[in-house]
Every structure is written in C-alpha cells, then in structure tokens.
Design a protein around this motif. Structure first.
Motif, PDB file in Angstrom:
ATOM      1  N   TRP A  39       0.847  -0.927  -0.011  1.00 15.28           N
ATOM      2  CA  TRP A  39       0.422  -0.214   0.268  1.00 15.28           C
ATOM      3  C   TRP A  39       1.140   1.355   0.022  1.00 15.28           C
ATOM      4  O   TRP A  39       0.357   1.884  -0.641  1.00 15.28           O
ATOM      5  N   GLU A  40       2.126   0.526   0.574  1.00 15.53           N
ATOM      6  CA  GLU A  40       2.920   2.493   1.201  1.00 15.53           C
ATOM      7  C   GLU A  40       3.370   2.506  -0.504  1.00 15.53           C
ATOM      8  O   GLU A  40       3.502   4.522  -0.836  1.00 15.53           O
ATOM      9  N   SER A  43       1.802   5.399  -5.284  1.00  9.14           N
ATOM     10  CA  SER A  43       1.795   6.533  -5.256  1.00  9.14           C
ATOM     11  C   SER A  43       0.661   7.319  -5.964  1.00  9.14           C
ATOM     12  O   SER A  43       0.694   8.383  -5.449  1.00  9.14           O
ATOM     13  N   SER A  45      -1.158   7.855  -9.500  1.00  3.92           N
ATOM     14  CA  SER A  45      -2.597   7.706  -9.963  1.00  3.92           C
ATOM     15  C   SER A  45      -2.733   7.336 -11.755  1.00  3.92           C
ATOM     16  O   SER A  45      -3.556   7.249 -12.522  1.00  3.92           O
ATOM     17  N   ARG A  94      -8.754   4.897  -3.741  1.00  2.00           N
ATOM     18  CA  ARG A  94      -8.918   6.115  -2.064  1.00  2.00           C
ATOM     19  C   ARG A  94      -8.673   4.988  -1.669  1.00  2.00           C
ATOM     20  O   ARG A  94      -8.083   5.009   0.041  1.00  2.00           O
ATOM     21  N   ALA A  97      -5.328   5.016  -0.019  1.00  4.32           N
ATOM     22  CA  ALA A  97      -4.866   5.450   0.770  1.00  4.32           C
ATOM     23  C   ALA A  97      -5.425   5.526   2.194  1.00  4.32           C
ATOM     24  O   ALA A  97      -4.609   6.217   2.987  1.00  4.32           O
ATOM     25  N   ARG A 100      -3.407   2.515   3.594  1.00 10.71           N
ATOM     26  CA  ARG A 100      -1.997   3.307   3.687  1.00 10.71           C
ATOM     27  C   ARG A 100      -1.781   4.089   5.424  1.00 10.71           C
ATOM     28  O   ARG A 100      -1.123   3.925   6.357  1.00 10.71           O
TER      29      ARG A 100
END
Length: 851
Positions: A39-40, A43, A45, A94, A97, A100
């Motif tokens: 997840w990290e 970053s 899109s 989303r 985020a 994260r």
C-alpha cells in the motif's frame, strides 16, 4: 515478529482513532495480511498504480469473505464487506490511501511505545518496494512494445504513415517513455545493490553473534529478474534507435552498460568467510559465489579459476579506490592451495568456488602506525577471477575482499585479536574505505555489542540487564560517582576497551570480559540462564546488599581481580558477633571441572539462602549431581570430593592453642649434648609447599571422603620397641600437628620388607632451610622415654616373633628412613586446598602434595 502481533496486544483506546473510515473488526480479520501488501508504494495515479490497486482490492475482498465464515459472524462481516465494495469499487486508489493511513497510524503507535519497529517489518517493506519497482519496469517494457507495434501498424509495410499527427506523436512519446524506464531501472538497481550491502553488513554482524539469514537464493533471484528486465528494455531501445536519434541512443546504451556492469561485479560475494582470527600454519575454508553466473556465464570447456591472495589494509584501500580492477603485485602472505575452479551446479542453480584446504603458511607484516600492535593489524583475503559473459562474450574481471582478518602466530595473541575483530564488526559503516572504523563510539552501542556477544557465546536467551551495564560502565570508565543516565551519554574509546590496563589490575577491560565469557560458556551456562548468577556486580555493592541480610544469605558474582573467576559472597558472623560479608576465593574453569558450582554450594553449610531469600536447595537443586554410593561395577568403593571453607575465626593463632597436642606415639630422642646438625629439609621442595591465598578470601579446601570402615589408619598408634633409638644422622619429620619437632613416624602404608619403604621419599640432599625456633621456655628436646612393647608393630606379620633390639638397631643403621608420605612426581593444581582421607585428615601445610 510482525507489526500486527504488537498492535493486537495494545489497548484499544490507543488504536480506536486510527481507522475511522475502515471498520476495526475488518482490520482484525485481515491481521498481518494487510502489512504484507505494498500500500505504501502505490503513490501515483497512472495506469500502473490503478491496475495494482484494483488487484489488491479484489484480493482483500476475497480474504475478508473467507475469514468471515471462519469467525462465525458471517452475516455482519459480509454486510461490511459489501459496503466496502460499493464504496471503493470505482476508486480503488482511494482505498489504498485509507489503508496506507491505517498502517501509518499503527507504526506511529508502536514507535511511540517501543521507539523502534520490528526488524522483520523493515525487511518485508524493502521486499515489497523492490517488487513494486520491478512490476513497474515490466509494465514499462510492455507499454513501449505496444507503442512500437501501434506505430508499425500506422506506418504500414511500406513505411508510409497514415497521418501526419499520428506519425509525429509517436516519435515524441517513445523516447520519453524509454528515458523514464531507464531511470526507473537505475533506481531498482540501486535497491538491489543496497540489499547486497545490507547482506554483507549482516554477515559481518553475525561474527559478533547477530542473527543472520545467509540464504542467498532470494537475492540471486532479484539479480536475475532485474537483469532479465534490463535486457528486454535494452532490446526495445535498440529497436527504437530511429526515434531515439544518434545523440540519445549512445548515452542510453552507456547507461545500460553501467547498470549491467555494477550488477555483475556486486553479485560476486564471499558466501563463507574465512576465520577473522587466523593463525599461521592452520588450515581454513572459504567459498565465493557468483549470483549471476548461472544466467550470464558462457559455457566453456574449462571453468574460470578463482585465486585467493592475502592483502594488507593499505592494498585493500588502493583496490577500493582504483577506477579499474587489478590484482596487487605482491601478496602479504603465502597461501597454499589458493586456486579453485568457479563451477556452476545445474541442480541447485548456483555458481561457486569452494576453498576447502587453504593454508596460510606465513605472513609478512607491514609497517604499523604509532603504538599499534600486531593484533591491531588488519588484512583480508582477495578473491579474484575473470569470466566471459553472454551474449556479448565480453570478459569481466571480478574481485571481492573478505571481512577484515587479524593474523596471529601464537595462541596467546588470540584474545587481543578477537577484540580488534569485535570492534571492527560492530562499529564499521556499510560503505567505508577499508578498514576504517571509529576510534570512539557511544556507550549505548557498546552495551548492545557486549550483550550480543555474550548471548551468542554463552548460547543463552538471557542477556545483560541495565544493572550489569552500570557495573561495566563503572569498570571501563573507572568512575564510581556517575549515574546510569550519565554513562548513557558518554563515548568509549578503543584504548579504554582493549589498550589501557584497568587500575590496580594487570589486564584490560576486554581481557577481563572475555574471561567471563569463556567461564560462563564452559561451566555456568545453565546457572546464568536460570538467573542464579548476578555476576556483573562490584564487591563493594555486594557488601551493601548483603549487610542487612540474615546469616547464610549469599550471591554469585564474577571476580574483579582475576580473569575468568566466579566467587561466592555470603553473610557470616565475625569474632565479635557482628554480621560481615565474606568472599570465597574465586573458582576458575579448572576448579569447576573438578567439582561443579552447584555441588560446591551444596557442600557449604554456611550457605542457606540465595539472595534475596530463595533456599539454596530450591534454587540449585536441579544443578546438583547425584553422589555415587556403594561399590562400582569393578568392585571399588566410590569416593566423593567435598569442599569446605575455613574462615578466619576457625583459624586460631598459635599462641592461643595452648600446649601442643601429644605426638601420635612417643619416640626416643637424643639428649641435647648429642645433638647433630639436621641433614635434611624440614619442608619438601618448593613446588609442594602451600602457596599463600590472596588477601580477602577465605580459604576453600577440597576433601576426599571415604567410609570410616575403609580408613587405612589404625585406631591406636603402633608402639615401637623400647630398644629403638634415634640415630641423629637420620632426617627428622617436622609436623605442626604433632607438636614435637623430633617426632618420627614409620610408614604405615607400605607393608613388607624395609627395602620396600625407600622409593617415593623426598630428596635426602641437604637444603638451606631455616629451622623454626622453639619457645624459649621449653627445653629444646624432651627426655628419652622408653615404652614397653605391647603388641607387634604393623610391619610384622601376626605369626612372627618380635625381633630383638639389636636386630632393629642394625636394620636402622643400614637403611635410610624417609618421611612416611612422600610427594608424588606431580603436585596439586590448587596449592591452597587441603585433602583428607576418612577421619585421619592431613593438612596440606604438613603433607603438601599428598592425596
């Protein structure tokens, strides 16, 4: 340990505010699966991030639905899962985020409480980062290929474009994508090189006892995957040479070449290091591994050969700073069997060279700087070879240095050499000029190093405590006024560690600490693991702890004044009835190999409770050895060694002992006017004389116990015939236990003829020994006393008639008599111990060397 294992045991109020958009119940169902996803590192899109987010979202929903049935709350969980699906189906980025933020909050909570995160969490995050970077590169290669295919369709078979706009847009887009892909390739390469450096650093820390995952298979797969993507990307760049132009293409090819070269050279590693303390004329083993060998090495009739050479620190520094690879012209040591083939094993998929019987024949010392000793001189083994790589068939020179090595020529240099290696392993940087290391380091880092080394050497899970660190700080800094917090902000130097002699001692801090390590590893591992030994505590603080405790309270500590000794401090009563603390003479590893520490504690009746109040049998019962009784399989009666302690109040001065005890039997002594000079020594030779005990320690004695019924001594002393007279030329036997300096005792151990009594006695040669003075109020010799014969002597058979006095006199004139207990050829390792046999006990002060 995973991050979730820590978070799941934290209070709910500390975590309730971390995930307002994500239900806490679902977080518990996901457990550590959540932290094992990248997840990290999602970053952006762009299309790649969106596709990865969609895959992770689908995997999470499947994980939650599977866990719902196992938890027995399927209805409620499924409602929450359906709510998540409706909310984030159209925007998975989303959800990324949100999750994260959940992980960031959990990490912050753990850092606030523990000040660090689990090491396994860091490793997993690094693996996830590399995985995402590699997937992004693979996505770039596919994207470039698709653009080229589309452009080829637009241009048609004749190479004519279908439209000026479409034909012009593709050449501008393609170079940009390739440049971005090469930049990402270089970033992923740096991750791989950093991971190789971390592996090397962990290998070095393993020399001090750190946990080390030495399996190189995951690292080899990383290198092979990255090289595969490298070739694919380079192929696409070559195919797009027309779009890249004559200026951009050469620069890109140079960058491709640099990436491959650095990967190839960095993947040549020392898999098994040679010993870091290496003695000349001693065989050792080592191995090197080429991670990219199975992928890149060209098949050849003869495999390449790897050579091992010894290089100095100066030569190693020159090799690391040179812009080209070369081999030193002169080796600093002569190594035998130092050339081995670099072979690929198809079954295991490895490419290794194994050095099995390497021998360092001799070492050539270099000039040392300042006060540097030979045990501070560091060198290394240089492994080098040349290989041909596919597909270009280019020859590449590979070389790698081993960890720093200290070469010794004698075993007494081992201790100081280990100190040099320990310091270098602990405090060197990952990327350094060989073999530069800091001269001063924080005391906190030194504490971690000592604890790591102690636990690894002793092989225990019980490390040092903050009280131990406080004592060690007082010792190394020679400061007994500072607090624990004061020491934490200090730096300790190499000189304080192993160059400066401790005040009032004859050794350095490391030499003392290494002695404790060796003693604990050999004899005290189980005691330390059961926390029965405080160990690192000063004698002064022991007195403070025990001064208010009842009699018999004791504790165990490592000796301050001796290397590799453990002592027992206990509370006893002095002559005036006051409480005082005694320290028993320290036990060495040799002492504890004769009788274990637990059995010694059982022997001493003065010891009752282990500090603070644990009965000694309860604390040490599991460490007692079973005592043998009766006869063994060969028919011998078993014996047992017992330890006793003679305190000062048990040792009365000679003036208070009153009249000397009566001799074992009276003998005729010549009158003063017939006194002749003594030809023999009153004390055996020096090696058999009792040695003084260091001040401040009660003397510990070891007694051999046998059943009373088997004691070889008679209950009543034998009586000599009345006509037996003392020849003044014969040596006298002086023994404080008899009180009479002229008392003579015939040998009662050796039956048979008089000629059998001769061997084994001390030398009859004259020695310059001073005879003890007699009290002035006593005559020098008592009168001759004749005792009537009551029974035959022990040296006669029961059926024999007593000989006449003239026969005895003739026998004594012809045979030289020796003291009854002659010392054996070897003497006791413990000169201050007393050995006893049954009830007839002899003090070593009177009969040294007798066992």
């Amino acid at each position: 340990m995973s991050l979730w294992n820590i978070v799941s045991h934290m209070p709910q109020e500390e975590l309730s505010s971390l995930s307002p958009e994500f239900p806490r119940s679902l977080r518990c169902l996901l457990a550590d699966w959540l932290e094992n996803q990248p997840w990290e590192f999602i970053s952006g899109s762009d299309a790649f991030c969106t596709s990865v987010a969609s895959r992770l979202f689908s995997a999470m929903l499947e994980k939650l639905r599977g866990a719902a049935g196992a938890e027995g709350q399927q209805c409620q969980v499924l409602q929450q899962v359906n709510g998540l699906e409706n909310t984030y189906r159209r925007d998975p980025l989303r959800l990324v985020a949100v999750l994260r933020a959940v992980l960031e909050g959990e990490k912050a909570a753990v850092l606030k409480r523990d000040h660090h995160l689990p090491l396994s969490f860091h490793r997993r995050q690094e693996e996830l980062k590399f995985g995402v970077g590699l997937q992004r590169l693979q996505h770039r290669v596919r994207e470039i290929r698709e653009i080229r295919e589309i452009q080829a369709l637009r241009d048609g078979p004749a190479g004519e474009g279908t439209g000026r706009d479409g034909a012009g847009a593709a050449p501008q887009e393609l170079p940009t994508l390739i440049l971005e892909a090469v930049k990402e390739l270089e970033a992923v390469k740096q991750q791989v090189l950093k991971r190789i450096q971390i592996w090397k650093r962990q290998q070095q820390l393993a020399g001090n006892g750190a946990v080390f995952e030495e399996n190189l298979a995951p690292l080899q797969k990383r290198c092979e995957d990255l090289v595969e993507v490298h070739f694919q990307l380079q192929q696409q760049a070559m195919a797009a040479s027309a779009e890249l132009g004559p200026e951009l293409l050469p620069r890109l090819l140079e960058r491709f070449s640099e990436v491959l070269s650095s990967l190839v050279k960095s993947s040549f590693l020392v898999e098994k290091q040679p010993p870091q303390v290496l003695k000349t004329q001693t065989k050792f083993q080592a191995s090197v591994r080429f991670l990219l060998g199975p992928r890149l090495m060209k098949a050849a009739p003869k495999p390449p050969m790897v050579r091992a050479d010894m290089v100095t620190e100066k030569q190693a520094r020159e090799l690391s700073l040179s812009t080209y690879s070369n081999t030193p012209s002169e080796s600093t040591g002569e190594i035998m069997h130092n050339v081995v083939a670099l072979e690929t094993n198809p079954t295991s998929g490895t490419c290794c060279a194994n050095f099995k019987n390497v021998l360092l024949k001799k070492i050539k010392r270099c000039e040392r700087k300042g006060s540097e000793s030979v045990t501070e001189e560091k060198c290394a083994v240089l492994f080098s070879t040349s290989v041909a790589l596919t597909p270009s068939n280019a020859s590449v020179h590979l070389q790698v240095l081993s960890l720093p090595i200290v070469v010794i020529v004698h075993g007494n240099q081992d201790n100081n050499a280990k100190a040099t290696v320990l310091w270098d392993n602990a405090f060197s940087e990952i990327e350094r000029v060989p073999f530069v290391v800091a001269e001063r380091v924080p005391w906190e880092k030194m504490c971690d190093t000592l604890n790591l080394k102690f636990m690894a050497e002793v092989q225990t899970t019980k490390g040092l405590l903050k009280e131990h660190y406080f004592f060690l700080a007082q010792k190394i800094f020679n400061d007994h006024s500072a607090s624990l917090e004061d020491f934490q902000s200090r730096n300790v130097s190499w000189a304080q560690f192993n160059k400066e002699i401790l005040p009032g001692r004859g050794f350095t801090f490391w030499q003392w600490f290494d002695g404790v390590l060796d003693l604990t590893k050999r004899c005290l591992k189980s005691y330390w693991s059961d926390r029965l030994i405080i160990g690192f505590i000063s004698k002064q603080y022991v007195c403070k702890l025990l001064s208010t405790e009842p009699d018999g309270t004791f504790l165990l500590r490592f000796s301050d004044s001796e290397i590799g000794g453990v002592t027992i401090a206990y509370v006893t009563r002095g002559k005036d009835g006051s409480s005082q603390v005694e320290n028993i003479q320290p036990f060495s590893a040799k002492d504890l190999s004769i009788r274990s520490l637990g059995d010694r504690i059982r022997d001493l009746g003065q010891l009752r409770n282990l500090y603070p109040n644990t009965p000694k049998d309860q604390a040490f019962g599991s460490h007692y050895n079973k005592e043998q009784t009766g006869k063994d399989g060969r028919g011998y009666v078993s014996t047992a060694i017992k330890m006793t302690v003679e305190s000062e109040r048990d040792q009365e001065p000679p003036s208070s002992m009153g009249a000397p005890p009566a001799p074992m039997f009276p003998v005729p002594v010549p009158q003063p006017e017939s006194l002749q000079p003594l030809p023999g020594s009153l004390c055996p030779p020096a090696p058999f004389c009792p040695q003084p005990v260091p001040p401040g320690y009660p003397e510990s004695n070891m007694n051999v116990m046998v059943p009373d019924s088997l004691t070889p001594f008679p209950r009543t002393p034998p009586i000599l015939p009345p006509s037996l007279s003392m020849d003044p030329a014969l040596p006298l036997c002086q023994d404080p236990a008899f009180g009479n300096p002229g008392a003579f005792m015939p040998n009662q151990y050796l039956p048979g003829e008089a000629s059998q009594l001769l061997p084994g006695g001390p030398s009859s040669e004259l020695q310059d020994e001073e005879m003890p003075e007699l009290p002035p109020e006593l005559p020098p010799f008592p009168g001759v006393v004749d005792v009537p014969l009551q029974s035959p002597p022990r040296w006669m058979s029961p059926g024999m008639d007593p000989p006449s006095s003239s026969d005895l006199e003739q026998l004594l004139h012809n045979v030289t008599l020796f003291p009854p207990f002659a010392p054996p050829p070897q003497h006791s390792e413990y000169p201050d111990s007393s050995w006893g046999l049954g009830e007839a006990r002899w003090d070593d002060g009177a009969r040294p060397g007798h066992a």
